[in-house]
Design an enzyme around this catalytic site. Structure first.
Site, PDB file in Angstrom:
ATOM      1  CB  CYS A  49      -0.396   0.125   1.498  1.00 45.90           C
ATOM      2  SG  CYS A  49      -2.150   1.515   1.529  1.00 45.90           S
ATOM      3  CB  CYS A  54      -3.614   2.242  -1.650  1.00 45.73           C
ATOM      4  SG  CYS A  54      -3.395   1.165  -0.526  1.00 45.73           S
ATOM      5  CE  LYS A  57      -5.577   3.760  -5.833  1.00 47.81           C
ATOM      6  NZ  LYS A  57      -5.683   2.597  -5.966  1.00 47.81           N
ATOM      7  CE1 TYR A 212      -7.442  -1.371  -6.667  1.00 51.05           C
ATOM      8  CE2 TYR A 212      -8.130  -3.912  -6.804  1.00 51.05           C
ATOM      9  CZ  TYR A 212      -7.577  -2.913  -5.754  1.00 51.05           C
ATOM     10  OH  TYR A 212      -6.577  -3.578  -5.317  1.00 51.05           O
ATOM     11  CD  GLU A 216      -7.412   2.291  -9.056  1.00 53.40           C
ATOM     12  OE1 GLU A 216      -8.620   2.379  -8.204  1.00 53.40           O
ATOM     13  OE2 GLU A 216      -6.681   1.566  -8.216  1.00 53.40           O
ATOM     14  CG  HIS A 480     -30.018  22.343  -2.427  1.00 50.76           C
ATOM     15  ND1 HIS A 480     -30.544  20.713  -3.830  1.00 50.76           N
ATOM     16  CD2 HIS A 480     -30.369  22.884  -2.883  1.00 50.76           C
ATOM     17  CE1 HIS A 480     -30.409  21.625  -4.229  1.00 50.76           C
ATOM     18  NE2 HIS A 480     -30.779  22.970  -3.843  1.00 50.76           N
ATOM     19  CD  GLU A 485     -29.646  17.794  -2.401  1.00 50.75           C
ATOM     20  OE1 GLU A 485     -30.668  17.454  -2.501  1.00 50.75           O
ATOM     21  OE2 GLU A 485     -28.691  18.706  -3.742  1.00 50.75           O
TER      22      GLU A 485
END
Length: 491
Positions: A49, A54, A57, A212, A216, A480, A485
């Site tokens: 990682c 991660c 990346k 993934y 990516e 909002h 939302e």
């Protein structure tokens, strides 16, 4: 020959200095355990990682995301009429970012080391393997280093061997990316490790694998101006995720982002080097690509070459260590977690499992049954746009509970941010899906695509982990104007 005697005994010996191993070691030390941690990669604490996963990346994703933002500046009056802001090949300073990124990773390596020191965890750099049925561990040092807890002022040499014993042992060795061995010329390509080692940006690149990591990397290359060819076997990317994520990302990559996506490719059949240093990539469907770089993102394998047979630790047909819900292996004093067991291969999962294991092994009585619940673990893809998922896909929910007991809520829209952009090519999609089960409409799956999906999912993940229903979502007053939302106003 007489058996080698351990030079030091511990309460807890951790093999692997990645996220899970470090987390478990530190937690055990907090409870007063005497802990040794062994990491094979010299001065690279943090595992995949931190070093080749991660963390670097996400930095590259930020760069790619900023490339999109730059292209969008004109729509907000921040570029002149003569500028369009589009990032083309050569505009991005790959070498600069690599230098800064590597320095950041190095800083994190140091932080990991400092944290181990603060907690009183002893550590060294070497390759560990079991040498007898008692679980004693021999360590072959992978670099010259001082080991002050063995001898002050002495420099231990690379390849020197040391033996340790421990009452309990954790295997958290992780995994590594693979290059497919049966494809002719496959060694001409690189894996994710090689991606982070690239000193310069390739002008053209082929990325192989629909998962993934492939998504990516393809997004990063294309966004930063490389001609990107993305090779997959099926019709969509991210096939382990809900189909709303599969189709939304696949369509955006081909229709808007500009990735050359090769569906039903038949896979790569062979790779050849050209006289000018390029790679010629042959596909099963007959197409031939010529690119500067080839990146394999076709899977990973567990790192298990540590003498498991000597201690009787079992592995499954995927060559992953078999551990029960309490991370217990077939050997009574040996435990395992993280990517090497292959349950959910995510850094936060390894960290959580490691801490819970140490709670149970070394903590107070209240933690005697502590273990990680592997259900409803949120995960995200740093694609363009981002995507995130928690719980069951629509297909999985229908298979588990019956189609008649599942209700699915969908919403697709363009976020307000894009309202100032005249060209549809600059607009990124948002797609949300809530999967509910039973008359009470318990939320058993949430799947989202759109800007800031990772941040949004972290909060909604808590609600789903707590057993939220669609009514609970509806009872939350919307914020909002936001995209999120929509998740509490969907009908």
């Amino acid at each position: 020959m007489a058996p080698i005697q351990p030079i030091k005994n511990y309460d807890y010996l951790v093999i692997g200095g990645g996220s899970g191993g470090v987390a478990s070691a530190r937690r055990a030390a907090k409870y007063g355990a005497k802990v040794l941690l062994i990491e094979s990669k010299f001065e690279q604490l943090g595992g995949t990682c931190v070093n080749v996963g991660c963390v670097p990346k996400k930095i590259m994703w930020y760069a790619a995301d900023n490339a999109h933002r730059k292209h969008q500046l004109k729509s907000y009056g921040l570029l002149s009429e003569s500028e369009d802001g589009e990032v083309k090949f050569g505009d991005f300073n790959w070498g600069l970012i690599k230098t800064k990124r590597d320095a950041y990773v190095k800083r994190l390596n140091g932080i990991y080391a400092n944290n181990l020191n603060k907690e009183g965890v002893e550590y060294l750099y070497g390759f560990a393997k079991f040498i007898n049925s008692d679980g004693d561990v021999e360590v072959t040092l992978t670099g010259d280093q001082e080991i002050p807890f063995l001898e002050q002022g002495k420099s231990f040499k690379q390849h020197e061997k040391l033996v340790f014993s421990s009452k309990k042992v954790l295997i958290a060795t992780g995994g590594t990316a693979i290059i497919p061995p049966k494809i002719e010329g496959s060694e001409l390509g690189i894996t994710s490790d090689g991606f982070f080692a690239l000193e310069t940006q390739p002008k053209s690149v082929a990325v192989v694998g629909a998962g993934y990591i492939g998504v990516e990397f393809s997004g990063v290359f294309q966004s930063l101006g490389s001609e990107t060819h993305f090779i997959i076997r099926g019709d969509t990317v991210l096939r382990s995720f809900d189909d709303i994520i599969q189709t939304t990302i696949t369509d955006y990559y081909t229709d808007k982002l500009g990735v050359n996506l090769y569906k039903q490719s038949g896979g790569v059949t062979k790779v050849k080097a050209t006289s000018d240093g390029k790679k010629k990539v042959y596909l099963g469907n007959g197409k031939i690509l010529e690119v500067d770089e080839l990146v394999w993102t076709v899977g990973r394998k567990s790192l298990i070459d540590i003498g498991l047979d000597i201690v009787g630790v079992k592995i499954n047909d995927k060559k992953q260590i078999i551990a029960d819900e309490y991370q217990q292996t077939a050997h009574p004093k040996i435990f395992s977690l993280g990517d090497v067991v292959g349950k959910v291969e995510l850094t936060p999962v390894a960290i959580a499992a490691g801490r819970r294991l140490s709670n149970r092994l070394f903590g107070p009585e209240i933690y005697i049954k502590d273990k990680l619940d592997y259900d409803n673990v949120p995960s995200v893809i740093f694609s363009h746009p981002e995507a995130g998922s928690i719980g069951l896909s629509t297909k999985e929910a229908k298979e588990k509970y019956g189609e008649e007991n599942i209700k699915v809520y969908n919403s697709k829209f363009t976020a307000m941010y894009y309202s100032m952009m005249e060209s549809d090519d600059l607009k990124s999609p948002t797609a949300y899906r809530i999967v509910c089960h039973g008359p009470e409409e318990k939320v058993v799956g949430l799947h989202i695509v759109g800007d800031s999906s990772a941040e949004i999912l972290q909060g909604f993940g808590v609600a789903i982990k707590m057993g939220a229903t669609k009514k609970d979502f509806d009872n939350c007053v919307a914020i909002h104007p936001t995209s999120a939302e929509e998740l509490v106003t969907m009908t």
